[in-house]
Write a protein that holds these residues in place. Sequence first.
Motif, PDB file in Angstrom:
ATOM      1  N   ASN A  62      -2.877  -9.540   2.584  1.00 13.95           N
ATOM      2  CA  ASN A  62      -3.548  -8.400   1.973  1.00 13.95           C
ATOM      3  C   ASN A  62      -2.744  -7.117   2.197  1.00 13.95           C
ATOM      4  OD1 ASN A  62      -6.019  -7.363   0.628  1.00 13.95           O
ATOM      5  ND2 ASN A  62      -6.156  -6.192   2.519  1.00 13.95           N
ATOM      6  N   LEU A  63      -2.238  -6.924   3.414  1.00 14.73           N
ATOM      7  CA  LEU A  63      -1.455  -5.736   3.716  1.00 14.73           C
ATOM      8  C   LEU A  63      -0.211  -5.665   2.839  1.00 14.73           C
ATOM      9  CD1 LEU A  63      -0.842  -3.219   5.393  1.00 14.73           C
ATOM     10  CD2 LEU A  63       0.182  -4.729   7.112  1.00 14.73           C
ATOM     11  N   LEU A  64       0.485  -6.781   2.682  1.00 13.76           N
ATOM     12  CA  LEU A  64       1.656  -6.800   1.813  1.00 13.76           C
ATOM     13  C   LEU A  64       1.288  -6.485   0.367  1.00 13.76           C
ATOM     14  CD1 LEU A  64       3.701  -9.833   3.179  1.00 13.76           C
ATOM     15  CD2 LEU A  64       4.177  -7.397   3.487  1.00 13.76           C
ATOM     16  N   ALA A  65       0.170  -7.011  -0.100  1.00 13.59           N
ATOM     17  CA  ALA A  65      -0.276  -6.711  -1.472  1.00 13.59           C
ATOM     18  C   ALA A  65      -0.537  -5.227  -1.641  1.00 13.59           C
ATOM     19  CB  ALA A  65      -1.527  -7.521  -1.805  1.00 13.59           C
ATOM     20  N   VAL A  66      -1.167  -4.615  -0.655  1.00  9.97           N
ATOM     21  CA  VAL A  66      -1.439  -3.177  -0.718  1.00  9.97           C
ATOM     22  C   VAL A  66      -0.141  -2.393  -0.731  1.00  9.97           C
ATOM     23  CG1 VAL A  66      -2.404  -1.225   0.569  1.00  9.97           C
ATOM     24  CG2 VAL A  66      -3.731  -3.317   0.333  1.00  9.97           C
ATOM     25  N   LEU A  67       0.794  -2.763   0.124  1.00  7.81           N
ATOM     26  CA  LEU A  67       2.056  -2.036   0.198  1.00  7.81           C
ATOM     27  C   LEU A  67       2.883  -2.172  -1.075  1.00  7.81           C
ATOM     28  CD1 LEU A  67       3.062  -2.809   3.876  1.00  7.81           C
ATOM     29  CD2 LEU A  67       2.242  -0.632   2.945  1.00  7.81           C
TER      30      LEU A  67
END
Length: 74
Positions: A62-67
């Motif tokens: 999820n963090l990578l998707a947000v970034l």
Amino acid sequence: MDGADGDWTPGDVAAMIGNPFYAVNIDPDLAVAHDPIISEEEWVAANARLIDELGPEPYLRNLLAVLKGGCPRG
């Protein structure tokens, strides 16, 4: 590299592994200067709780998707 002999230190390795820059192109809109809405301490505490709720792998995906500029997947 912080080692006196030019070798990688454990801190160097941890910093590289923990930096998503090495895995994704961060959305340019996220790099614009802005006023934070919460403190770093609050962010860390909230995200530690989220890791507990989601589990580490879904949280990191999820963090990578947000970034990369995507919306959180929940």
